[in-house]
Design a protein around this motif. Sequence first.
Motif, PDB file in Angstrom:
ATOM      1  N   THR A  21       0.901  -1.381   0.176  1.00  0.00           N
ATOM      2  CA  THR A  21      -0.236  -0.033  -0.790  1.00  0.00           C
ATOM      3  C   THR A  21       1.008   1.557   0.240  1.00  0.00           C
ATOM      4  O   THR A  21       1.872   1.466   0.715  1.00  0.00           O
ATOM      5  N   CYS A  71       4.236   3.281  -7.202  1.00  0.00           N
ATOM      6  CA  CYS A  71       2.705   3.590  -7.190  1.00  0.00           C
ATOM      7  C   CYS A  71       2.263   4.394  -8.578  1.00  0.00           C
ATOM      8  O   CYS A  71       2.763   5.188  -9.354  1.00  0.00           O
ATOM      9  N   LYS A  76      -3.448   3.888  -1.619  1.00  0.00           N
ATOM     10  CA  LYS A  76      -3.482   2.458  -2.819  1.00  0.00           C
ATOM     11  C   LYS A  76      -2.762   1.675  -2.898  1.00  0.00           C
ATOM     12  O   LYS A  76      -1.468   1.242  -2.307  1.00  0.00           O
ATOM     13  N   ARG A  97      -0.534   4.869  -9.148  1.00  0.00           N
ATOM     14  CA  ARG A  97      -1.738   6.238  -9.278  1.00  0.00           C
ATOM     15  C   ARG A  97      -0.545   7.555  -9.241  1.00  0.00           C
ATOM     16  O   ARG A  97      -0.798   8.435  -9.558  1.00  0.00           O
TER      17      ARG A  97
END
Length: 194
Positions: free
Chosen positions: A8, A23, A14, A25
């Motif tokens: 995470t 990540c 996310k 995102r």
Amino acid sequence: MTFAEGWTCRACWKGNRPQDVVCYRCKTPRDADEATVEAEREAAATKQERPEAVPDIVVALPVVIFRSYGKAWLRGGLIVLGLLIFIAIGGVTDTGYLLLTAGMGAGLVLIGFLAGEVSEAMRDREPWAYIVGVGLAVAGAIGSIYAFNVLAPDILSPTAIRWTSVIVFGGAGLAALTGPRVKDCAKILPMRRP
């Protein structure tokens, strides 16, 4: 969506796959230190607070017009090239007619791509796009009048064709002409943005 052995992101919270290095995102690295995580959070908060840039009518109108023209010309060119295949399969052996049809289809596809590029460049207020837009509008007006007069002379009134072409393509030309002038005025007169 969670992954069995995923991780995470501490910046946007996310879930990511185990093999992801950053990540998906927010692009924060997996092993980022606390300072990097805080910087990513602040950047995301600043981005959310900033209002979305809405183009003014001077930019939006020519962009919409030329994007529509680009789609219409591109689809028209593909239809003409498809018609060429049917004509060739049908047994037409006149090479002049086949070359004329192929040239018209290829020209429409090329002009469609050009109009699409012009519309995207108009969004960025690039001066060359407005000049090319005026040229496309003039070429479109002359081309539509010529095409109806040569390919379908008795279907519609020649006067109606001329006026419709002048109104449709002349409006696009005027919209393209106003773009750089207002842009130059914006340099002289400061404009307030919300």
